[in-house]
Design a protein around this motif. Structure first.
Motif, PDB file in Angstrom:
ATOM      1  N   ASP A 196      -1.625 -21.886 -22.789  1.00  0.00           N
ATOM      2  CA  ASP A 196      -1.190 -22.172 -21.427  1.00  0.00           C
ATOM      3  C   ASP A 196      -0.791 -20.849 -20.771  1.00  0.00           C
ATOM      4  OD1 ASP A 196       0.337 -22.793 -19.127  1.00  0.00           O
ATOM      5  OD2 ASP A 196       0.815 -24.771 -19.937  1.00  0.00           O
ATOM      6  N   TRP A 197      -1.617 -20.394 -19.810  1.00  0.00           N
ATOM      7  CA  TRP A 197      -1.376 -19.090 -19.209  1.00  0.00           C
ATOM      8  C   TRP A 197      -0.143 -19.062 -18.307  1.00  0.00           C
ATOM      9  CZ3 TRP A 197      -3.063 -14.637 -20.866  1.00  0.00           C
ATOM     10  CH2 TRP A 197      -4.179 -14.616 -21.673  1.00  0.00           C
ATOM     11  N   ALA A 198       0.191 -20.165 -17.693  1.00  0.00           N
ATOM     12  CA  ALA A 198       1.425 -20.207 -16.891  1.00  0.00           C
ATOM     13  C   ALA A 198       2.639 -20.016 -17.800  1.00  0.00           C
ATOM     14  CB  ALA A 198       1.508 -21.529 -16.131  1.00  0.00           C
ATOM     15  N   GLU A 199       2.617 -20.683 -18.947  1.00  0.00           N
ATOM     16  CA  GLU A 199       3.689 -20.534 -19.935  1.00  0.00           C
ATOM     17  C   GLU A 199       3.723 -19.099 -20.466  1.00  0.00           C
ATOM     18  OE1 GLU A 199       4.473 -23.551 -23.324  1.00  0.00           O
ATOM     19  OE2 GLU A 199       3.157 -22.013 -24.187  1.00  0.00           O
ATOM     20  N   TYR A 200       2.552 -18.549 -20.730  1.00  0.00           N
ATOM     21  CA  TYR A 200       2.446 -17.175 -21.233  1.00  0.00           C
ATOM     22  C   TYR A 200       3.065 -16.186 -20.242  1.00  0.00           C
ATOM     23  CZ  TYR A 200       0.180 -13.025 -23.292  1.00  0.00           C
ATOM     24  OH  TYR A 200      -0.072 -11.806 -23.873  1.00  0.00           O
ATOM     25  N   LEU A 201       2.696 -16.293 -18.959  1.00  0.00           N
ATOM     26  CA  LEU A 201       3.191 -15.369 -17.940  1.00  0.00           C
ATOM     27  C   LEU A 201       4.688 -15.514 -17.732  1.00  0.00           C
ATOM     28  CD1 LEU A 201       0.338 -15.641 -15.282  1.00  0.00           C
ATOM     29  CD2 LEU A 201       0.754 -13.753 -16.877  1.00  0.00           C
ATOM     30  N   SER A 202       5.192 -16.729 -17.825  1.00  0.00           N
ATOM     31  CA  SER A 202       6.623 -16.965 -17.641  1.00  0.00           C
ATOM     32  C   SER A 202       7.441 -16.192 -18.674  1.00  0.00           C
ATOM     33  CB  SER A 202       6.923 -18.460 -17.748  1.00  0.00           C
ATOM     34  OG  SER A 202       8.318 -18.700 -17.661  1.00  0.00           O
ATOM     35  N   THR A 203       6.985 -16.214 -19.924  1.00  0.00           N
ATOM     36  CA  THR A 203       7.691 -15.476 -20.984  1.00  0.00           C
ATOM     37  C   THR A 203       7.426 -13.980 -20.881  1.00  0.00           C
ATOM     38  OG1 THR A 203       7.558 -17.370 -22.485  1.00  0.00           O
ATOM     39  CG2 THR A 203       7.920 -15.211 -23.483  1.00  0.00           C
ATOM     40  N   LEU A 204       6.181 -13.621 -20.607  1.00  0.00           N
ATOM     41  CA  LEU A 204       5.805 -12.206 -20.563  1.00  0.00           C
ATOM     42  C   LEU A 204       6.573 -11.446 -19.485  1.00  0.00           C
ATOM     43  CD1 LEU A 204       3.733 -10.126 -21.792  1.00  0.00           C
ATOM     44  CD2 LEU A 204       2.310 -10.619 -19.775  1.00  0.00           C
ATOM     45  N   MET A 205       6.766 -12.049 -18.323  1.00  0.00           N
ATOM     46  CA  MET A 205       7.343 -11.344 -17.176  1.00  0.00           C
ATOM     47  C   MET A 205       8.825 -11.618 -16.988  1.00  0.00           C
ATOM     48  SD  MET A 205       4.651  -9.773 -16.420  1.00  0.00           S
ATOM     49  CE  MET A 205       5.303  -8.889 -15.008  1.00  0.00           C
ATOM     50  N   LYS A 206       9.452 -12.293 -17.920  1.00  0.00           N
ATOM     51  CA  LYS A 206      10.868 -12.614 -17.788  1.00  0.00           C
ATOM     52  C   LYS A 206      11.706 -11.340 -17.712  1.00  0.00           C
ATOM     53  CE  LYS A 206      14.536 -15.451 -19.816  1.00  0.00           C
ATOM     54  NZ  LYS A 206      14.895 -16.373 -20.929  1.00  0.00           N
ATOM     55  N   GLY A 207      12.535 -11.251 -16.655  1.00  0.00           N
ATOM     56  CA  GLY A 207      13.406 -10.099 -16.486  1.00  0.00           C
ATOM     57  C   GLY A 207      12.732  -8.897 -15.863  1.00  0.00           C
ATOM     58  N   ILE A 208      11.461  -9.009 -15.511  1.00  0.00           N
ATOM     59  CA  ILE A 208      10.725  -7.891 -14.903  1.00  0.00           C
ATOM     60  C   ILE A 208      10.499  -8.200 -13.426  1.00  0.00           C
ATOM     61  CG2 ILE A 208       8.561  -6.587 -14.916  1.00  0.00           C
ATOM     62  CD1 ILE A 208       8.394  -7.095 -17.894  1.00  0.00           C
ATOM     63  N   ASN A 209      10.854  -7.260 -12.587  1.00  0.00           N
ATOM     64  CA  ASN A 209      10.826  -7.469 -11.141  1.00  0.00           C
ATOM     65  C   ASN A 209       9.419  -7.249 -10.581  1.00  0.00           C
ATOM     66  OD1 ASN A 209      11.794  -8.007  -8.567  1.00  0.00           O
ATOM     67  ND2 ASN A 209      12.375  -5.867  -8.199  1.00  0.00           N
ATOM     68  N   VAL A 210       8.490  -8.050 -11.065  1.00  0.00           N
ATOM     69  CA  VAL A 210       7.111  -8.010 -10.600  1.00  0.00           C
ATOM     70  C   VAL A 210       6.652  -9.447 -10.406  1.00  0.00           C
ATOM     71  CG1 VAL A 210       4.722  -7.455 -11.193  1.00  0.00           C
ATOM     72  CG2 VAL A 210       6.532  -5.821 -11.706  1.00  0.00           C
ATOM     73  N   SER A 211       6.025  -9.704  -9.278  1.00  0.00           N
ATOM     74  CA  SER A 211       5.535 -11.055  -9.003  1.00  0.00           C
ATOM     75  C   SER A 211       4.169 -11.244  -9.656  1.00  0.00           C
ATOM     76  CB  SER A 211       5.429 -11.278  -7.487  1.00  0.00           C
ATOM     77  OG  SER A 211       4.886 -12.552  -7.208  1.00  0.00           O
ATOM     78  N   LEU A 212       4.158 -12.054 -10.701  1.00  0.00           N
ATOM     79  CA  LEU A 212       2.914 -12.327 -11.414  1.00  0.00           C
ATOM     80  C   LEU A 212       2.887 -13.811 -11.735  1.00  0.00           C
ATOM     81  CD1 LEU A 212       0.495 -10.638 -12.511  1.00  0.00           C
ATOM     82  CD2 LEU A 212       1.602 -10.685 -14.738  1.00  0.00           C
ATOM     83  N   ASN A 213       1.888 -14.510 -11.211  1.00  0.00           N
ATOM     84  CA  ASN A 213       1.819 -15.949 -11.425  1.00  0.00           C
ATOM     85  C   ASN A 213       0.387 -16.374 -11.711  1.00  0.00           C
ATOM     86  OD1 ASN A 213       0.450 -16.393  -8.814  1.00  0.00           O
ATOM     87  ND2 ASN A 213       2.447 -15.855  -7.927  1.00  0.00           N
ATOM     88  N   ILE A 214       0.195 -17.655 -11.794  1.00  0.00           N
ATOM     89  CA  ILE A 214      -1.084 -18.216 -12.211  1.00  0.00           C
ATOM     90  C   ILE A 214      -2.225 -17.867 -11.252  1.00  0.00           C
ATOM     91  CG2 ILE A 214      -0.831 -20.422 -11.023  1.00  0.00           C
ATOM     92  CD1 ILE A 214      -2.117 -19.945 -14.624  1.00  0.00           C
ATOM     93  N   ASP A 215      -1.888 -17.502 -10.010  1.00  0.00           N
ATOM     94  CA  ASP A 215      -2.913 -17.148  -9.032  1.00  0.00           C
ATOM     95  C   ASP A 215      -3.082 -15.638  -8.867  1.00  0.00           C
ATOM     96  OD1 ASP A 215      -3.771 -19.784  -8.189  1.00  0.00           O
ATOM     97  OD2 ASP A 215      -1.774 -19.995  -7.291  1.00  0.00           O
ATOM     98  N   SER A 216      -2.419 -14.854  -9.704  1.00  0.00           N
ATOM     99  CA  SER A 216      -2.556 -13.400  -9.654  1.00  0.00           C
ATOM    100  C   SER A 216      -3.879 -12.982 -10.292  1.00  0.00           C
ATOM    101  CB  SER A 216      -1.397 -12.733 -10.391  1.00  0.00           C
ATOM    102  OG  SER A 216      -0.160 -13.034  -9.776  1.00  0.00           O
ATOM    103  N   PRO A 217      -4.417 -11.828  -9.890  1.00  0.00           N
ATOM    104  CA  PRO A 217      -5.680 -11.374 -10.477  1.00  0.00           C
ATOM    105  C   PRO A 217      -5.499 -10.891 -11.910  1.00  0.00           C
ATOM    106  CG  PRO A 217      -4.820  -9.722  -8.961  1.00  0.00           C
ATOM    107  CD  PRO A 217      -3.942 -10.924  -8.810  1.00  0.00           C
ATOM    108  N   VAL A 218      -6.533 -11.073 -12.710  1.00  0.00           N
ATOM    109  CA  VAL A 218      -6.554 -10.598 -14.093  1.00  0.00           C
ATOM    110  C   VAL A 218      -7.984 -10.196 -14.420  1.00  0.00           C
ATOM    111  CG1 VAL A 218      -6.946 -12.918 -15.016  1.00  0.00           C
ATOM    112  CG2 VAL A 218      -5.995 -11.143 -16.500  1.00  0.00           C
ATOM    113  N   ALA A 219      -8.126  -9.148 -15.213  1.00  0.00           N
ATOM    114  CA  ALA A 219      -9.450  -8.722 -15.670  1.00  0.00           C
ATOM    115  C   ALA A 219      -9.677  -9.275 -17.076  1.00  0.00           C
ATOM    116  CB  ALA A 219      -9.555  -7.207 -15.665  1.00  0.00           C
ATOM    117  N   VAL A 220     -10.839  -9.839 -17.307  1.00  0.00           N
ATOM    118  CA  VAL A 220     -11.170 -10.435 -18.607  1.00  0.00           C
ATOM    119  C   VAL A 220     -12.348  -9.666 -19.194  1.00  0.00           C
ATOM    120  CG1 VAL A 220     -11.831 -12.527 -19.826  1.00  0.00           C
ATOM    121  CG2 VAL A 220     -10.397 -12.682 -17.779  1.00  0.00           C
TER     122      VAL A 220
END
Length: 676
Positions: A247-271
């Motif tokens: 679950d990428w939303a769950e992944y991003l929530s933990t990854l970005m916790k406490g970091i002042n950067v807006s990153l969510n499910i609609d943010s760009p990502v390179a695969v």
């Protein structure tokens, strides 16, 4: 030297013939100046770390010593046992003992993988790095295939270990190792059960490796959104099987916790490989949650276990020794010196810089590099196969090369050092957490840059560890790095500039020439992979390069093809070697044109200064080897040292003239290979 040998027939034997008689060859690596000076520097690092800190030492230097002592205090490590590792497992949402069906029922895979990334800076199942979004010129995350990557230091001590085990031998060895570690963590009476579990872990590992191999691609990354990535993976799942998914939303929530950067499910990502992400989704949906949780759990345990108890270190050492066929047992002080250097290299570099005052040295090496660059420019001007436009572009790239010599300048400022290690906490009885704290800080710093434009290349700090006995050229930033670690005898401080130009000067030329080797030539002066060669000049270049391929492919340790140099594999390094020594001799002539002739070398007055230059060059590559080392050296991108000397000097008209070698002799063949 072995002066009984004709220098025009075998200059390597002439220069290095008695090297082996005075050296002990270790079973894990040949004896060379690079290995010897690395060991010398490593011992110096241990000595520095064992000193008591003074009130004037910067905080990071004090922290490095505290870190080192937390590593060497094996009594405390044994007293703590596996508890530090269990605490990390708690933090990332994994059980303390071997996972089972009950623990796996509550597995939040996205949270666990992201927590492992934040706390251990380790890639499990997916690998994270940064990527420049071409549409916005902003930094985004790049998601790539990964079955496992641990950022914690390995316990292997040899510089370049090679395993010669067969696939079946390796499988059995891994099986025994996993079983022994599991037995230490979860003591059970049923050893057969542990072996079965270890067997399943190995099969799971093999399945993920297969998925990676099948999805390998050289295509550029696909830029999408995390929602788009989620849809791709969900559509690939077998919906009738397990509900396990990433679950990428769950992944991003933990990854970005406490970091002042807006990153969510609609943010760009390179695969990097959409095919792998689909294969991963299928693998997860077709596997029992318990299987996946055990695999992830094992990857975390495997990275941390060697940094806990004496027993765990013994298990790992025994495994590595069996794997590579060499002893990895070194004193705890040396091992901890290596590990501390990997975490506090700049803090230790600060001590070396202030103790040795290398500012004057770096200025002299900078001046030498200017002579080497001018020599290269002169050689380019004299080329009859290159047109004026290509010459101009070549000279422009050479002039634009950035130079990083010794240390970054900011290292001499204690406040800058403090900034680099800000928010790092080190405690004397928290060895594992000391490492993880630094690794976690590294991840936080990278994630904090997401959404920003990449830093200007002029802000580039350093491209290598100042404490390495090595040198580098980076194609992507068109920069040469000469770490302080190599600025020692016999590479530098040799008394005469003739010797210095032959040793470190040829290495400077080697790195500069990398900008114009078979790969470097495809990058322009800014580091962009843009061809600036027309087809006619490219064809001429390739024909000249093929001469090196043919020449070095004739070098062999014996009369069999198995012991022959791979001229294609070593082409880039051979071109750099050949250019480096030519630039060194011409650079030295520029030096003497300004400063006049040097005094003769006492005891070797019968050699001219330019002869001494070639002796110093060959001396750098002296080594003592065994037949086993020779076989292994043939798989390296560098030619074996002996052939680096014989190849580059036999192609040098300057060498043949200075040493009065008759045409047709081994060191003065009529069919020379010359590019630069």
């Amino acid at each position: 030297m072995d002066t009984r040998v004709d220098p025009c027939e075998d200059f390597y034997q002439f220069t290095c013939g008695n090297w082996a008689a005075t050296r002990l060859v270790a079973e894990d690596s040949p004896s060379s100046w690079f290995s010897e000076r690395t060991k010398h520097l490593q011992q110096w690092i241990v000595d520095i770390l064992q000193m008591n800190s003074s009130s004037t030492d910067p905080k990071p230097v004090k922290q490095a010593r505290t870190f080192y002592r937390s590593c060497t205090d094996t009594d405390t490590l044994d007293e703590l046992g596996l508890e530090p590792m269990f605490e990390v497992l708690d933090k990332v949402g994994l059980p303390r003992s071997l996972p089972n069906a009950t623990t796996a029922s509550s597995l939040a895979l996205g949270h666990t993988l992201a927590a492992i990334q934040r706390i251990l800076n380790s890639d499990v199942l997916v690998q994270l790095s940064t990527h420049l979004d071409p549409t916005t010129n902003r930094t985004i995350l790049l998601v790539s295939p990964s079955f496992s990557y641990s950022s914690l230091p390995e316990v292997v001590t040899s510089e370049e270990p090679h395993s010669r085990l067969t696939g079946n031998q390796l499988f059995k060895l891994r099986l025994a190792y996993i079983s022994e570690v599991l037995r230490e963590i979860s003591p059970v009476s049923n050893n057969t059960g542990l072996v079965t579990i270890a067997l399943r872990l190995l099969f799971t590992d093999a399945h993920f490796k297969t998925d990676i191999r099948r999805s390998e691609t050289e295509d550029p990354p696909l830029v999408t959104t995390y929602r788009g990535l989620q849809d791709t993976m969900d559509n690939a799942r077998n919906s009738t099987s397990s509900s396990l998914r990433l679950d990428w939303a769950e992944y991003l929530s933990t990854l970005m916790k406490g970091i002042n950067v807006s990153l969510n499910i609609d943010s760009p990502v390179a695969v990097q490989s959409p095919a792998y992400m689909e294969a991963l989704a299928r693998r997860l949906s077709n596997s029992k949650p318990q299987t996946i949780q055990r695999f992830v759990w094992w990857k975390v345990v495997e990275s941390m276990a060697p940094h806990t108890t004496t027993t765990m270190r013994r298990i790992r050492d025994t495994f590595i020794e069996a794997l590579f066929g060499v002893s990895t047992r070194i004193t705890r002080s040396k091992r901890c010196g290596k590990i501390t250097k990997s975490f506090f290299n700049y803090a230790i570099s600060y001590v070396l810089a202030t103790q040795n005052n290398l500012e004057e040295t770096t200025k002299k090496v900078q001046g030498m590099l200017m002579d080497i660059t001018s020599a290269f420019s002169g050689l380019v001007h004299s080329l009859d196969w290159m047109d004026p436009d290509t010459k101009a572009a070549t000279l422009g790239k050479a002039a634009a090369i950035r130079r990083y010599i010794g240390y970054p300048e900011w290292l001499f400022k204690p406040d800058e050092l403090d900034k680099l290690y800000s928010n790092v906490t080190v405690a004397k009885d928290k060895y594992l957490w000391n490492m993880l704290g630094i690794k976690g800080k590294e991840v936080t710093e990278v994630l904090s840059q997401l959404g920003n434009s990449p830093p200007n290349q002029t802000d580039f700090r350093w491209d290598s560890d100042p404490l390495e006995v090595n040198a580098y050229y980076s194609r992507t930033i068109n920069a040469i790095s000469i770490p302080a670690g190599i600025l020692q005898m016999p590479f530098y401080f040799l008394g005469l500039e003739a010797l210095n130009y032959g040793a470190i000067g040829s290495i400077l030329g080697h790195e500069l020439t990398h900008g114009f080797d078979i790969e470097g030539k495809d990058y322009d002066k800014t580091g962009e992979r843009i061809s600036w060669w027309n087809s006619k000049i490219t064809n001429i270049y390739n024909r000249k390069a093929e001469c090196f391929v043919d020449q070095y492919s004739r070098f062999s340790f014996g009369n069999t093809d198995e012991l022959r140099v791979n001229g294609t594999l070593t082409l880039a390094e051979n071109i750099a070697d050949n250019g480096g020594i030519r630039e060194a001799i011409h650079g030295y002539r520029l030096y003497t044109s300004r400063h006049g002739p040097e005094p003769y070398l006492p005891g070797l007055q019968h050699y001219s200064h330019e002869q001494l230059l070639f002796l110093a060059f060959a001396h750098v590559w002296c080594e003592a080897t065994t037949p086993q080392h020779e076989v292994l050296s043939l798989s390296d991108s560098h030619s074996p040292n002996k052939f680096r000397v014989l190849g580059s000097l036999s192609n040098s008209p300057e060498f043949a003239s200075i040493w009065n070698c008759r045409p047709g002799s081994r060191m003065n063949p009529t069919d020379k290979c010359i590019l630069w």
